[in-house]
Design a protein around this motif. Sequence first.
Motif, PDB file in Angstrom:
ATOM      1  N   THR A 169     -18.414  -4.177  13.566  1.00  0.00           N
ATOM      2  CA  THR A 169     -18.713  -4.806  12.284  1.00  0.00           C
ATOM      3  C   THR A 169     -17.414  -5.383  11.695  1.00  0.00           C
ATOM      4  O   THR A 169     -16.343  -5.220  12.278  1.00  0.00           O
ATOM      5  CB  THR A 169     -19.330  -3.815  11.286  1.00  0.00           C
ATOM      6  OG1 THR A 169     -18.359  -2.788  11.005  1.00  0.00           O
ATOM      7  CG2 THR A 169     -20.588  -3.168  11.863  1.00  0.00           C
ATOM      8  N   ARG A 170     -17.542  -6.048  10.565  1.00  0.00           N
ATOM      9  CA  ARG A 170     -16.387  -6.757  10.009  1.00  0.00           C
ATOM     10  C   ARG A 170     -16.073  -6.330   8.572  1.00  0.00           C
ATOM     11  O   ARG A 170     -16.185  -7.144   7.649  1.00  0.00           O
ATOM     12  CB  ARG A 170     -16.659  -8.264  10.030  1.00  0.00           C
ATOM     13  CG  ARG A 170     -16.959  -8.808  11.416  1.00  0.00           C
ATOM     14  CD  ARG A 170     -17.418 -10.258  11.356  1.00  0.00           C
ATOM     15  NE  ARG A 170     -17.826 -10.725  12.675  1.00  0.00           N
ATOM     16  CZ  ARG A 170     -17.221 -11.732  13.320  1.00  0.00           C
ATOM     17  NH1 ARG A 170     -16.219 -12.372  12.763  1.00  0.00           N
ATOM     18  NH2 ARG A 170     -17.639 -12.097  14.513  1.00  0.00           N
ATOM     19  N   PRO A 171     -15.687  -5.072   8.369  1.00  0.00           N
ATOM     20  CA  PRO A 171     -15.342  -4.675   6.997  1.00  0.00           C
ATOM     21  C   PRO A 171     -14.033  -5.322   6.533  1.00  0.00           C
ATOM     22  O   PRO A 171     -13.228  -5.743   7.360  1.00  0.00           O
ATOM     23  CB  PRO A 171     -15.177  -3.152   7.116  1.00  0.00           C
ATOM     24  CG  PRO A 171     -14.783  -2.923   8.535  1.00  0.00           C
ATOM     25  CD  PRO A 171     -15.485  -3.980   9.337  1.00  0.00           C
ATOM     26  N   GLU A 172     -13.837  -5.371   5.211  1.00  0.00           N
ATOM     27  CA  GLU A 172     -12.576  -5.904   4.682  1.00  0.00           C
ATOM     28  C   GLU A 172     -11.436  -4.959   5.017  1.00  0.00           C
ATOM     29  O   GLU A 172     -11.608  -3.741   5.042  1.00  0.00           O
ATOM     30  CB  GLU A 172     -12.685  -6.122   3.172  1.00  0.00           C
ATOM     31  CG  GLU A 172     -13.495  -7.360   2.862  1.00  0.00           C
ATOM     32  CD  GLU A 172     -13.630  -7.646   1.375  1.00  0.00           C
ATOM     33  OE1 GLU A 172     -12.939  -6.987   0.563  1.00  0.00           O
ATOM     34  OE2 GLU A 172     -14.439  -8.520   1.036  1.00  0.00           O
ATOM     35  N   ARG A 173     -10.269  -5.535   5.239  1.00  0.00           N
ATOM     36  CA  ARG A 173      -9.147  -4.712   5.696  1.00  0.00           C
ATOM     37  C   ARG A 173      -8.618  -3.830   4.573  1.00  0.00           C
ATOM     38  O   ARG A 173      -8.600  -4.225   3.408  1.00  0.00           O
ATOM     39  CB  ARG A 173      -8.037  -5.595   6.251  1.00  0.00           C
ATOM     40  CG  ARG A 173      -7.490  -6.573   5.252  1.00  0.00           C
ATOM     41  CD  ARG A 173      -6.631  -7.615   5.930  1.00  0.00           C
ATOM     42  NE  ARG A 173      -5.507  -7.020   6.621  1.00  0.00           N
ATOM     43  CZ  ARG A 173      -4.937  -7.566   7.692  1.00  0.00           C
ATOM     44  NH1 ARG A 173      -5.403  -8.692   8.192  1.00  0.00           N
ATOM     45  NH2 ARG A 173      -3.909  -6.993   8.254  1.00  0.00           N
ATOM     46  N   PRO A 174      -8.184  -2.603   4.926  1.00  0.00           N
ATOM     47  CA  PRO A 174      -7.739  -1.678   3.883  1.00  0.00           C
ATOM     48  C   PRO A 174      -6.462  -2.133   3.178  1.00  0.00           C
ATOM     49  O   PRO A 174      -6.217  -1.740   2.038  1.00  0.00           O
ATOM     50  CB  PRO A 174      -7.497  -0.365   4.643  1.00  0.00           C
ATOM     51  CG  PRO A 174      -7.389  -0.729   6.075  1.00  0.00           C
ATOM     52  CD  PRO A 174      -8.174  -1.988   6.263  1.00  0.00           C
ATOM     53  N   ASP A 175      -5.646  -2.949   3.837  1.00  0.00           N
ATOM     54  CA  ASP A 175      -4.413  -3.423   3.221  1.00  0.00           C
ATOM     55  C   ASP A 175      -4.612  -4.799   2.588  1.00  0.00           C
ATOM     56  O   ASP A 175      -3.655  -5.469   2.215  1.00  0.00           O
ATOM     57  CB  ASP A 175      -3.300  -3.502   4.275  1.00  0.00           C
ATOM     58  CG  ASP A 175      -3.734  -4.272   5.525  1.00  0.00           C
ATOM     59  OD1 ASP A 175      -4.919  -4.171   5.900  1.00  0.00           O
ATOM     60  OD2 ASP A 175      -2.918  -4.989   6.115  1.00  0.00           O
ATOM     61  N   GLY A 176      -5.854  -5.214   2.469  1.00  0.00           N
ATOM     62  CA  GLY A 176      -6.139  -6.581   2.026  1.00  0.00           C
ATOM     63  C   GLY A 176      -5.799  -6.853   0.579  1.00  0.00           C
ATOM     64  O   GLY A 176      -5.134  -7.846   0.262  1.00  0.00           O
ATOM     65  N   ILE A 177      -6.254  -5.972  -0.316  1.00  0.00           N
ATOM     66  CA  ILE A 177      -6.043  -6.256  -1.743  1.00  0.00           C
ATOM     67  C   ILE A 177      -4.553  -6.319  -2.054  1.00  0.00           C
ATOM     68  O   ILE A 177      -4.098  -7.208  -2.776  1.00  0.00           O
ATOM     69  CB  ILE A 177      -6.787  -5.228  -2.611  1.00  0.00           C
ATOM     70  CG1 ILE A 177      -8.299  -5.470  -2.455  1.00  0.00           C
ATOM     71  CG2 ILE A 177      -6.383  -5.349  -4.085  1.00  0.00           C
ATOM     72  CD1 ILE A 177      -9.173  -4.588  -3.290  1.00  0.00           C
ATOM     73  N   GLU A 178      -3.773  -5.401  -1.484  1.00  0.00           N
ATOM     74  CA  GLU A 178      -2.324  -5.454  -1.707  1.00  0.00           C
ATOM     75  C   GLU A 178      -1.770  -6.801  -1.245  1.00  0.00           C
ATOM     76  O   GLU A 178      -0.862  -7.353  -1.864  1.00  0.00           O
ATOM     77  CB  GLU A 178      -1.611  -4.329  -0.932  1.00  0.00           C
ATOM     78  CG  GLU A 178      -1.806  -2.946  -1.511  1.00  0.00           C
ATOM     79  CD  GLU A 178      -3.014  -2.226  -0.936  1.00  0.00           C
ATOM     80  OE1 GLU A 178      -3.984  -2.894  -0.517  1.00  0.00           O
ATOM     81  OE2 GLU A 178      -2.984  -0.984  -0.909  1.00  0.00           O
ATOM     82  N   LYS A 179      -2.302  -7.293  -0.157  1.00  0.00           N
ATOM     83  CA  LYS A 179      -1.740  -8.521   0.408  1.00  0.00           C
ATOM     84  C   LYS A 179      -2.160  -9.779  -0.343  1.00  0.00           C
ATOM     85  O   LYS A 179      -1.416 -10.753  -0.361  1.00  0.00           O
ATOM     86  CB  LYS A 179      -2.062  -8.617   1.904  1.00  0.00           C
ATOM     87  CG  LYS A 179      -1.183  -7.645   2.699  1.00  0.00           C
ATOM     88  CD  LYS A 179      -1.390  -7.690   4.189  1.00  0.00           C
ATOM     89  CE  LYS A 179      -0.343  -6.797   4.859  1.00  0.00           C
ATOM     90  NZ  LYS A 179      -0.622  -6.563   6.279  1.00  0.00           N
ATOM     91  N   VAL A 180      -3.325  -9.773  -0.967  1.00  0.00           N
ATOM     92  CA  VAL A 180      -3.710 -10.969  -1.730  1.00  0.00           C
ATOM     93  C   VAL A 180      -3.224 -10.920  -3.184  1.00  0.00           C
ATOM     94  O   VAL A 180      -3.345 -11.912  -3.900  1.00  0.00           O
ATOM     95  CB  VAL A 180      -5.240 -11.248  -1.698  1.00  0.00           C
ATOM     96  CG1 VAL A 180      -5.719 -11.489  -0.266  1.00  0.00           C
ATOM     97  CG2 VAL A 180      -6.034 -10.128  -2.361  1.00  0.00           C
ATOM     98  N   THR A 181      -2.698  -9.791  -3.587  1.00  0.00           N
ATOM     99  CA  THR A 181      -2.198  -9.708  -4.966  1.00  0.00           C
ATOM    100  C   THR A 181      -0.669  -9.665  -5.026  1.00  0.00           C
ATOM    101  O   THR A 181      -0.098  -9.562  -6.107  1.00  0.00           O
ATOM    102  CB  THR A 181      -2.740  -8.437  -5.676  1.00  0.00           C
ATOM    103  OG1 THR A 181      -2.389  -7.294  -4.880  1.00  0.00           O
ATOM    104  CG2 THR A 181      -4.238  -8.486  -5.874  1.00  0.00           C
ATOM    105  N   GLY A 182      -0.032  -9.724  -3.878  1.00  0.00           N
ATOM    106  CA  GLY A 182       1.441  -9.699  -3.857  1.00  0.00           C
ATOM    107  C   GLY A 182       2.033  -8.310  -3.978  1.00  0.00           C
ATOM    108  O   GLY A 182       3.226  -8.161  -4.174  1.00  0.00           O
ATOM    109  N   GLN A 183       1.196  -7.290  -3.874  1.00  0.00           N
ATOM    110  CA  GLN A 183       1.699  -5.924  -4.047  1.00  0.00           C
ATOM    111  C   GLN A 183       2.159  -5.295  -2.739  1.00  0.00           C
ATOM    112  O   GLN A 183       2.884  -4.302  -2.752  1.00  0.00           O
ATOM    113  CB  GLN A 183       0.614  -5.035  -4.681  1.00  0.00           C
ATOM    114  CG  GLN A 183       0.216  -5.467  -6.080  1.00  0.00           C
ATOM    115  CD  GLN A 183       1.404  -5.565  -7.016  1.00  0.00           C
ATOM    116  OE1 GLN A 183       2.213  -4.652  -7.111  1.00  0.00           O
ATOM    117  NE2 GLN A 183       1.545  -6.694  -7.704  1.00  0.00           N
ATOM    118  N   ALA A 184       1.729  -5.838  -1.618  1.00  0.00           N
ATOM    119  CA  ALA A 184       2.134  -5.259  -0.326  1.00  0.00           C
ATOM    120  C   ALA A 184       3.649  -5.380  -0.196  1.00  0.00           C
ATOM    121  O   ALA A 184       4.225  -6.404  -0.539  1.00  0.00           O
ATOM    122  CB  ALA A 184       1.440  -6.012   0.815  1.00  0.00           C
TER     123      ALA A 184
END
Lengths: 748, 286, 162
Positions: A16-31
Amino acid sequence: MAFDNVSAKSFKVVGTRPERPDGIEKVTGQARFGADAYLPGMLHGAILRSPHAHAKILSIDISALENDKSVKAVVTRNDFECNLTGEDWNILENIMAGEKALYDGHAIAAVACSSLLEAKDALKKIIVQYEILPHVTDVEEAMKENAPVIREGSARSSVPKGMHPNIVGYHESGHGDVEAGFKEADLILEENFRTEAAHQGYIEPHACLATMMPDGKGEVWCCTQGHFNVAKVCAKLLGSDASQIRVTASEIGGGFGGKTAVFIEPVALALSKKATHPVKIVMSRNEIFRATGPTSSTSMHVKIGMKKNGKITAAEGTFKLQGGAFPGSPMAESAMCAFAPYELDNVRSVGWDVMCNRPKQAAYRAPGSPMAAFAVESIIDEFCKRLKLDPIEVRLINAVTEGSKSSYGPKFQRIGLVETLEAAKSHPHYAAPIERGVGRGISCGFWFNFGGETCVSLALSEDGTASLSVGTPDIGGSRASMSQIVSEELNIPYEKVRATVADTATLGYNEISHGSRVTFATGLATIKAAQDMKKKLCLRAAKVWGLDEEAVYWEEGYVKPAGPNAGDHEPLSIADIAKTMGRTGGPIVGHYEASPEGAGVSFATHIVDAKVDKETGFTSIERYTVIQDAGKAIHPSYVEGQFQGGAAQGIGWALNEEYIYDKKGILQNAGFLDYRIPVASDLPKIDTEIIEVPNPGHPYGVRGVGETSICPPLAAIANAVSSSAGIRMKQLPMSPPKILEAMDDNNG
Amino acid sequence: MKYEAPETIDQAIDIYSKFNGSKKILAGGTDVLVQLRTDIVRPEMVMNIKKINSLHEFCIVDGYWKIGAAVSASKITKNTAFISEWPGIAEGVGLIGSTQIQNRATLVGNLSNASPAADGIPALVAANAKVEIVGQQGSRVKDVYSLIEGPGKLHLSKDEFITHILIPLQRDRSADCYLRFIPRTEMDIAVVGCGVNLSVKNQSISSAKIVLGAVGPKVIFADEAAELVLNSRLDKDVILKLQRMCEEIATPISDKRGSIRFRRQVAGVLAKRALQKAYARALEVS
Amino acid sequence: MKKVHVSTTINGTLKEFLCDTRETLLDALRDHMLLTGTKEGCGTGDCGSCSVIFDGDVICSCLTLAAEAEGRNIETIEGMAEGGELHVLQKKFLEHAALQCGICTPGILMASKALLKKNNNPSEEEARFWLAGNLCRCTGYDKIINAVLDAAREIREESDGV
């Protein structure tokens, strides 16, 4: 309880294709990537680099810095361990020059100051006296009798006696009688091919933040594909212990093999040790191109004999790869991968490892394979044209299948080359009419996969959720796929798993994230750790129920009594067991530590349409399709992403990317302006088709997928360009000037 | 490094002319910042001119399009009246860098940087554009072509800087075009550029300027080639001759971006294509 | 060295900092304000990782002096999600798996935001050319373009009241 061979046959989460766990950090500049760490009292390091391709370092005068209050530390080669040998010495010599500068950009000294501007100003005050030596940057030139010697005594024992000292490695593989095979052929074609060095081109510069105290204890934060390796290398180069240097892997902004090597971390540690302050080093893009490893440039010769019906009777190749100023070019991989897609009775491959005045080559996505495929698959294409055969049919006639003896030795287990070719044949792209002026190219590609040292830990939390610690930096979405695996095995929701890349103090040694090994090896380790946890859950339930281990079993997220004799117990969920585990025996943790075997190789077939502007030599890629065997796609979106990314890098390498040296051996295009990686408007949509022929060596059938996708593009595009322009392109990159030149030469 | 940001042109002249050390004018900064970063320049003073209102002018004054030194490329390529009148100049300006660069880079900056490969220059020269220069002695006007001395160099005295570009209004039945060649579709420096400005009368070319970029130390007027196409309708044989002639006129060097041979070939191709495009445009407005 | 005092609005908040005149806006954002979401990939305007919105226009913060920020209005990736709610572009990037390593993502999101503000119905070709200054080495751009076009569609639907 036989958990060892349990394989989830029908998957709920895997695939399946769940959203990546590190995704929100990466799209908000927090990673937080390599350069995103700051510490109190932090200094900035900068490295002075050689402006010469080959020079003796007569002296390094740092006296101007001695009274400069802004300068907190200066290091040169003398500040590192002096009794190293072998590859450890090579790494040190590469990250800080000893007696000679071996390439344009070779590190000479480093400083640490309160600000980067101060550090850069300080570098200008260091006076280095050089004696410029003759240099060589071309692989063929470097092998000639009178070529400047990079370093005596670097050759491996495999090299025949009496060769030039720049020739440092030799490989030979194959079987059968090649000469006899050529006699059976109806047509023999042979040709020379050249490819230029291509850089991995990750967008994130190498960056680290390091602290080292005078007692040798160190902390490093860095972007790397292998933080355990960073700890090991740093300890050796600084005379400390691997266990005393704790390395934390930051988020990594692309690696593609290039971040398997160590460059700046030991330098930052050495500066920190002198300054007793944390030191941050971030490479500039110019430094990255000049001083980190691109892949090898090559000179290759391939000869193939074929029957009129398309059957190959014999194949022979010589692959000369320069690896920069150190041994280690992937010439053996070139030789081994070159003919791997084909079942051959008579085959012989030879590889030569050659040193030049260029930066030490580093791994780049399937190192060695794409260039070899370019040479071999170009010749296969030429056969198809001359013998009027369909390019897919010819490849099918010769394709390896389960049980075939590979060109490099072992027999293949179950593999999916034929499946990719059949899928290509029935793909709408292959059936689509070819527009006027457009050329269509096909190529196959092959890459290995391997296990390597792997250690993971899976901890159960009191609320029934799971924390997975892995030791392989996440370079392609592996925290998502590992979380899917835990979710699949434990029957808990994907969102209830948290996967973390743990630091070097937390887990046992983990081999670098390379060789497409993470989904295979860390994935397998994660399955095993989850199985270990399930076993412990069963034991715990048995204990609570007062039963023997054999009297309980695991099913769909519950421990259940095995039968009427076991008593009438309500099944216990993971959450039930977790809630009370503190009272029933303590923490429950699943482990795995080993070097897994059973990695499965992977094949791909690419189809590309390209159109050459015959007046300017400009090539546009009109359509692109990637078909590859993934074994089993854990997260199909990231598998597709790997397919597309490899194709895009291949397009860049095929058309425009190259290292350009001037007559003095100075790199002319050390920046993204003139090292031309594809931009969004250069590329078409890249269509993908995932083939799933399970790898028998993995419980889910997983094969490594990250690298194979860059193996076919060079040849597929060369074949398309050659069709469109009406000439055979034998040199990469096929930049506009080279295409026009080839067309002119062809027209006489 | 001293940083100045004057708000009037008089202040700017005063600051700039009185500063004796090495100095740079900062408009868009897309060249200057790269040069700073890579140590190509180490100025003791940078003067940001974006706070000067008059340098943001972009309008028609006294028969000229007047473009201030602080006007960004994206402002120029958004001006529909200007684009329809000078599509070629707009094409050149529009090719300077990415979206991000377009929002900062200026045409005056592109000219001041005086790269032989500047995308902004050939069409300006073909249009017979001029610049307004200020300095201690007051202001003067000079045509763009003779302003350029060579790579990175303009004929300006130490106290002078450019405030505006002046582009004459386009004549009737006339059009221009700029084409460049790069190996990718974007983000590269021109390997060859060509600006063409021409007029037609009775469907024949009545005047033409052909300017080649990136094939010499500064832009080259291909006058012989322009003469060749006069009174023609760009028939096949004329076009072929023009192409060969432009190959000959070009005086490129070999470097990382292209060989002499390649640049000559492409100069011919671009001259042909730019001419055909400008001709088609001129016919359209006739 | 004497530093320059700069006051500027970042993501709607007035900020002040001292900088060396040679420092770029990117340096100031990262090193002085610890807004490290804006990335440096090249320092020469060739990769777009440092893209920010400057008085409404997307620019490379590496090609802007920090001192030039005086009195300006700057938007960075840290200001894109508002009130705990992701911007539609951010959501679409996650949904379409439009990021692999994620280093180019902040810059691409800022550039895409500027695109959709100017044109909420870009063609694929327009989106590709608009984003040509934003290098991505992982994805081949395919999923990025899908995400941008899908976000545009959603923005259009919302503005049409669908």
